[in-house]
Structure formats: structure tokens, C-alpha cells
Design a protein around this motif. Structure first.
Motif, PDB file in Angstrom:
ATOM      1  N   PRO A  66     -39.550 -21.719  -3.391  1.00  0.00           N
ATOM      2  CA  PRO A  66     -38.610 -21.958  -2.299  1.00  0.00           C
ATOM      3  C   PRO A  66     -37.579 -20.858  -2.065  1.00  0.00           C
ATOM      4  O   PRO A  66     -37.084 -20.713  -0.947  1.00  0.00           O
ATOM      5  N   ASP A  67     -37.267 -20.062  -3.071  1.00  0.00           N
ATOM      6  CA  ASP A  67     -36.181 -19.087  -2.918  1.00  0.00           C
ATOM      7  C   ASP A  67     -36.644 -17.638  -2.846  1.00  0.00           C
ATOM      8  O   ASP A  67     -35.959 -16.798  -2.284  1.00  0.00           O
ATOM      9  N   MET A  68     -37.747 -17.329  -3.433  1.00  0.00           N
ATOM     10  CA  MET A  68     -38.311 -15.975  -3.407  1.00  0.00           C
ATOM     11  C   MET A  68     -39.794 -16.101  -3.712  1.00  0.00           C
ATOM     12  O   MET A  68     -40.213 -17.107  -4.261  1.00  0.00           O
ATOM     13  N   ASP A  69     -40.575 -15.094  -3.352  1.00  0.00           N
ATOM     14  CA  ASP A  69     -41.987 -15.222  -3.690  1.00  0.00           C
ATOM     15  C   ASP A  69     -42.194 -14.918  -5.171  1.00  0.00           C
ATOM     16  O   ASP A  69     -41.341 -14.320  -5.834  1.00  0.00           O
ATOM     17  N   GLY A  70     -43.308 -15.383  -5.683  1.00  0.00           N
ATOM     18  CA  GLY A  70     -43.584 -15.250  -7.105  1.00  0.00           C
ATOM     19  C   GLY A  70     -43.623 -13.812  -7.590  1.00  0.00           C
ATOM     20  O   GLY A  70     -43.219 -13.521  -8.712  1.00  0.00           O
ATOM     21  N   LEU A  71     -44.082 -12.895  -6.738  1.00  0.00           N
ATOM     22  CA  LEU A  71     -44.120 -11.489  -7.151  1.00  0.00           C
ATOM     23  C   LEU A  71     -42.715 -10.923  -7.304  1.00  0.00           C
ATOM     24  O   LEU A  71     -42.460 -10.109  -8.196  1.00  0.00           O
ATOM     25  N   ARG A  95     -53.521 -14.507   0.370  1.00  0.00           N
ATOM     26  CA  ARG A  95     -52.518 -13.906   1.263  1.00  0.00           C
ATOM     27  C   ARG A  95     -52.117 -12.497   0.838  1.00  0.00           C
ATOM     28  O   ARG A  95     -51.520 -11.758   1.600  1.00  0.00           O
ATOM     29  N   ILE A  96     -52.411 -12.161  -0.415  1.00  0.00           N
ATOM     30  CA  ILE A  96     -51.997 -10.863  -0.959  1.00  0.00           C
ATOM     31  C   ILE A  96     -53.248 -10.152  -1.457  1.00  0.00           C
ATOM     32  O   ILE A  96     -54.077 -10.760  -2.139  1.00  0.00           O
ATOM     33  N   PRO A  97     -53.425  -8.869  -1.137  1.00  0.00           N
ATOM     34  CA  PRO A  97     -54.610  -8.156  -1.609  1.00  0.00           C
ATOM     35  C   PRO A  97     -54.758  -8.254  -3.135  1.00  0.00           C
ATOM     36  O   PRO A  97     -53.784  -8.113  -3.872  1.00  0.00           O
ATOM     37  N   ALA A  98     -55.978  -8.510  -3.584  1.00  0.00           N
ATOM     38  CA  ALA A  98     -56.242  -8.704  -5.011  1.00  0.00           C
ATOM     39  C   ALA A  98     -55.768  -7.516  -5.841  1.00  0.00           C
ATOM     40  O   ALA A  98     -55.230  -7.683  -6.938  1.00  0.00           O
ATOM     41  N   GLY A  99     -55.946  -6.305  -5.334  1.00  0.00           N
ATOM     42  CA  GLY A  99     -55.507  -5.119  -6.061  1.00  0.00           C
ATOM     43  C   GLY A  99     -53.998  -5.097  -6.269  1.00  0.00           C
ATOM     44  O   GLY A  99     -53.517  -4.708  -7.334  1.00  0.00           O
ATOM     45  N   LEU A 101     -52.046  -7.750  -6.473  1.00  0.00           N
ATOM     46  CA  LEU A 101     -51.738  -8.758  -7.497  1.00  0.00           C
ATOM     47  C   LEU A 101     -52.095  -8.263  -8.891  1.00  0.00           C
ATOM     48  O   LEU A 101     -51.317  -8.410  -9.834  1.00  0.00           O
ATOM     49  N   GLN A 102     -53.280  -7.683  -9.031  1.00  0.00           N
ATOM     50  CA  GLN A 102     -53.714  -7.237 -10.355  1.00  0.00           C
ATOM     51  C   GLN A 102     -52.818  -6.119 -10.877  1.00  0.00           C
ATOM     52  O   GLN A 102     -52.468  -6.101 -12.054  1.00  0.00           O
ATOM     53  N   GLY A 106     -50.744  -6.508 -14.298  1.00  0.00           N
ATOM     54  CA  GLY A 106     -51.239  -5.612 -15.333  1.00  0.00           C
ATOM     55  C   GLY A 106     -52.501  -6.103 -16.017  1.00  0.00           C
ATOM     56  O   GLY A 106     -53.048  -7.149 -15.688  1.00  0.00           O
ATOM     57  N   LYS A 107     -52.922  -5.342 -17.005  1.00  0.00           N
ATOM     58  CA  LYS A 107     -54.198  -5.648 -17.665  1.00  0.00           C
ATOM     59  C   LYS A 107     -54.140  -6.897 -18.528  1.00  0.00           C
ATOM     60  O   LYS A 107     -55.164  -7.471 -18.862  1.00  0.00           O
ATOM     61  N   HIS A 108     -52.942  -7.342 -18.896  1.00  0.00           N
ATOM     62  CA  HIS A 108     -52.827  -8.534 -19.740  1.00  0.00           C
ATOM     63  C   HIS A 108     -52.679  -9.818 -18.938  1.00  0.00           C
ATOM     64  O   HIS A 108     -52.692 -10.899 -19.512  1.00  0.00           O
ATOM     65  N   GLY A 109     -52.536  -9.711 -17.621  1.00  0.00           N
ATOM     66  CA  GLY A 109     -52.331 -10.889 -16.794  1.00  0.00           C
ATOM     67  C   GLY A 109     -53.637 -11.490 -16.301  1.00  0.00           C
ATOM     68  O   GLY A 109     -54.714 -10.906 -16.449  1.00  0.00           O
ATOM     69  N   ARG A 110     -53.521 -12.672 -15.725  1.00  0.00           N
ATOM     70  CA  ARG A 110     -54.678 -13.379 -15.170  1.00  0.00           C
ATOM     71  C   ARG A 110     -54.310 -13.955 -13.810  1.00  0.00           C
ATOM     72  O   ARG A 110     -53.172 -14.367 -13.586  1.00  0.00           O
TER      73      ARG A 110
END
Length: 135
Positions: A66-71, A95-99, A101-102, A106-110
Motif C-alpha cells: 500500500p505505501d511503496m512497491d516491493g522493489l 508487470r516487471i521484466p523478469a531480468g 526482478l532477478q 540477486g543470485k540468492h533470491g527466488r
């Protein structure tokens, strides 16, 4: 899916989800598997938790808040805790290009698309908290 495993018991998850029912349900299920879960409903609340000194072993994050986007929340959390791995679970992944987000997580995220089976979510969290490269 029984009880907690040694690698997850006591690990802290910062769970950022604005839907109260989803947050409560998933948070309870993670606790039953041995995680310590800090639940918040907004990006700013997540940033505040980390600012107050909590060092989660992983962040579970929705993109639409509600207050800011997750990124934005993720970027601000990383400013204070750069090594924290993140699992983004959202219905807004398309809504956001996969690249983009990845690169952000980073490499440790999912990345997981909602709706997501709990076993898939649990596996992603277990994998990021068990990753040896995480401080």
C-alpha cells in the motif's frame, strides 16, 4: 512436510504482505516449521524493522504494497542489510521484466508467482536460508 529441519529452526523471516489473512496463514505455517516470523503489512514497516536492528535470515516479499512497491522496500532493506536473500512471491511478477526482478534479488533470491502452493514457497525459503553464501 513434517516439523522443522535443523537448517531452518530458529531462522528469522521478515514477511511483507499486505493481505492480513494471507500473512497470518502463511506466517503461522512457517512458524510451525521452526521459523521465527516477523510479519508486517507495508514496505515502510519492513524497512523500520530492519532499521530497528532485526537481521532476518531471509525476506519474503510481495511486490504490491500500500505505501511503496516491493522493489523499493527491498532496495531500502538492502541498504541496511546487503546480504539478506529475498523470496518475492507476487501476483504482479508479469508487470516487471523478469531480468529486472532477478537482478534486484540477486543470485540468492527466488521469484514465485501467486497463487503459489505452500510447499513451493517453503522450499524456496529453505533454499535461500540454507545458502552458504549468506551472512
Amino acid at each position: 512436510m513434517g516439523g522443522p529441519t535443523n537448517r531452518q529452526y530458529g531462522k528469522t523471516i521478515l514477511y511483507v504482505e499486505d493481505d492480513d489473512e494471507t500473512r497470518r496463514c502463511v506466517g503461522d505455517r512457517l512458524r510451525r516449521r521452526g521459523f521465527v516470523v516477523r510479519e508486517v503489512a507495508t514496505g515502510q514497516a519492513a524497512v523500520d524493522v530492519v532499521s530497528d536492528g532485526v537481521r532476518p535470515d531471509a525476506v519474503l516479499l510481495d511486490l504490491v504494497l500500500p505505501d511503496m512497491d516491493g522493489l523499493q522496500a527491498h532496495t531500502r532493506i538492502l541498504e541496511q542489510h546487503p546480504a539478506v536473500p529475498t523470496v518475492i512471491c507476487s501476483g504482479a511478477l508479469s508487470r516487471i521484466p523478469a531480468g529486472t526482478l532477478q537482478r534486484a534479488i540477486g543470485k540468492h533470491g527466488r521469484l514465485l508467482a501467486k497463487p503459489c502452493e505452500f510447499r513451493v514457497l517453503l522450499e524456496a525459503i529453505e533454499n535461500v536460508v540454507a545458502d552458504d553464501g549468506i551472512a
